[in-house]
Design a protein around this motif. Structure first.
Motif, short mmCIF file in Angstrom:
data_model
loop_
_atom_site.label_atom_id
_atom_site.label_comp_id
_atom_site.label_asym_id
_atom_site.label_seq_id
_atom_site.Cartn_x
_atom_site.Cartn_y
_atom_site.Cartn_z
N SER A 106 24.71 65.96 51.10
CA SER A 106 23.88 66.55 50.05
C SER A 106 23.47 65.44 49.09
O SER A 106 24.04 64.35 49.10
N LEU A 107 22.48 65.72 48.26
CA LEU A 107 22.03 64.72 47.29
C LEU A 107 23.16 64.39 46.31
O LEU A 107 23.33 63.24 45.91
N GLU A 108 23.95 65.41 45.96
CA GLU A 108 25.07 65.19 45.05
C GLU A 108 26.15 64.32 45.69
O GLU A 108 26.77 63.47 45.03
N GLN A 109 26.39 64.51 46.98
CA GLN A 109 27.40 63.70 47.67
C GLN A 109 26.96 62.25 47.82
O GLN A 109 27.78 61.34 47.84
N LEU A 110 25.66 62.04 47.91
CA LEU A 110 25.14 60.69 48.11
C LEU A 110 25.46 59.79 46.92
O LEU A 110 25.72 58.60 47.08
N ALA A 111 25.47 60.36 45.73
CA ALA A 111 25.73 59.57 44.52
C ALA A 111 26.54 60.43 43.56
O ALA A 111 26.01 61.00 42.60
N GLY A 112 27.84 60.51 43.83
CA GLY A 112 28.72 61.45 43.12
C GLY A 112 28.75 61.29 41.63
O GLY A 112 28.53 62.26 40.87
#
Length: 379
Positions: A363-369
């Motif tokens: 997810s986009l959130e997982q890509l840049a926590g």
């Protein structure tokens, strides 16, 4: 309070505008002769441009920029790996707005119209006696200040003078930057080709689309002059039709083209006595997450806030509070930018294939926590 800001970049100009709004009249110095060659493309998250609301500049900024609504990663041959909508972030916090660095600098400049801004000026010496900081300038003048703010970028002279050499982080990759017409690429979409030993990014702005074509800096890829155009074309051949279109707009070998080496820096200390670091001078950012400008603007807002709550007698305590509010947050997002660099910049075809498969599930959130988390945290 007599304040000197060294560096009229995004952090320094934001700080100057905020201080002026609070009744201060800082002095700014800038080594460049003007703002005409102030950089290339950048994306600004609401983390940073929230500051523009308070300065009365947001509506103009939004009107002059493009909203990044989509983010795509493509593979070594131009095939789509993953498409992310930016809506989950933009609907809740605000859009990612894409602009050129000169656009933002000139907008901030409009908010500091009568401040003392000196171009073609650098520091020669800086002496802090605990009560004041005495500065000798390259134009021969010597002046005394209550505070010196080093906002002079990743290769900060202020940082070097006060703290000495600080650790750089080198990706050992670099790339060429040029512009293509906005009609040649999809608008409102940032597109990155994560290849094997090569990376190709396309970032639209209202002034055109900025191109970054990167690779390891271990051969003649980074060499200017005769053959440069063909070397770039050869390196990125076979990455798909969109890349080929952008390569057709490559300037010829005699044209000035910027080669951007991808490194960052992290200062162990941000403040000492009457000197403090801001923006890239404190913690430089790789461009991989497009977060550096936003972090610099946030830091400028916090520093202005702390300075407005103190006087010269208790200045050092205010600077310590600024560091407590900013250093961990900035370094966490800097770590995310480094992590993304390790994902993006891979030489091995096998490892890059594994990376591409894994990316499909991010997810986009997982890509840049830490960056995603920062949207919902106070500063």
């Amino acid at each position: 309070m007599r304040i000197l800001i060294v560096g009229a970049g995004i952090g320094g100009m934001t700080l100057a505008a905020l201080l002026k709004q609070r009744g201060y009249h800082p002095t700014l110095i800038e080594r460049a002769p003007d703002f005409e060659h102030a950089g290339y493309m950048l994306g600004l998250w609401p983390l940073g441009y929230r500051v523009l609301h308070g300065l009365g500049l947001y509506e103009q900024f939004a009107a002059e920029t493009l909203e990044c609504r989509h983010y795509e990663v493509r593979d070594n041959h131009g095939e789509l790996v993953k498409h992310w909508s930016m809506a989950p972030i933009s609907d809740r916090f605000g859009p990612n707005l894409s602009c050129t660095r000169p656009q933002l600098i000139k907008l901030l400049h409009s908010a500091i119209d009568d401040l003392d801004l000196r171009f073609n000026t650098t520091l020669d010496t800086l002496y802090d006696d605990g009560e004041t900081a005495t500065v000798a300038f390259s134009d021969g003048r010597t002046e005394t200040f209550d505070l010196v703010v080093g906002a002079d970028g990743i290769h900060s002279k202020v940082r070097q003078m006060i703290f000495g050499d600080q650790p750089y982080y080198h990706t050992n990759w670099g790339g060429w930057v040029w512009w293509v017409g906005l009609d040649q690429v999809p608008q409102e979409t940032f597109i990155e080709h994560w290849g094997a030993g090569r990376f190709f990014g396309i970032y639209p702005t209202t002034q055109g689309a900025g191109i970054y074509a990167g690779a390891p800096v271990t051969d003649d890829f980074s060499q200017p002059g005769p053959g440069r155009n063909q070397r770039i074309r050869d390196r990125f051949a076979g990455m798909g039709e969109l890349v080929e279109t952008c390569l057709e707009s490559l300037p010829d070998d005699n044209s000035d083209l910027f080669f951007w080496k991808l490194s960052d820096v992290r200062a162990k200390e941000w403040t000492r006595g009457r000197v403090v670091l801001l923006g890239d001078a404190a913690a430089g950012f790789l461009p991989t997450a497009g977060i550096g400008a936003s972090m610099a603007m946030e830091s400028a807002a916090v520093l202005a806030d702390e300075l407005s709550r103190t006087n010269t007698q208790f200045l050092e305590h205010a600077l310590a509070l600024y560091v407590k509010r900013r250093q961990h947050r900035v370094e966490s997002t800097q770590n995310d930018s480094r992590h993304l660099a390790k994902m993006m910049f891979i030489k091995s075809a096998t490892v890059s294939h594994i990376r591409d498969v894994a990316t499909k599930f991010y997810s986009l959130e997982q890509l840049a926590g830490s960056i995603a988390k920062a949207f919902d945290e106070p500063i």
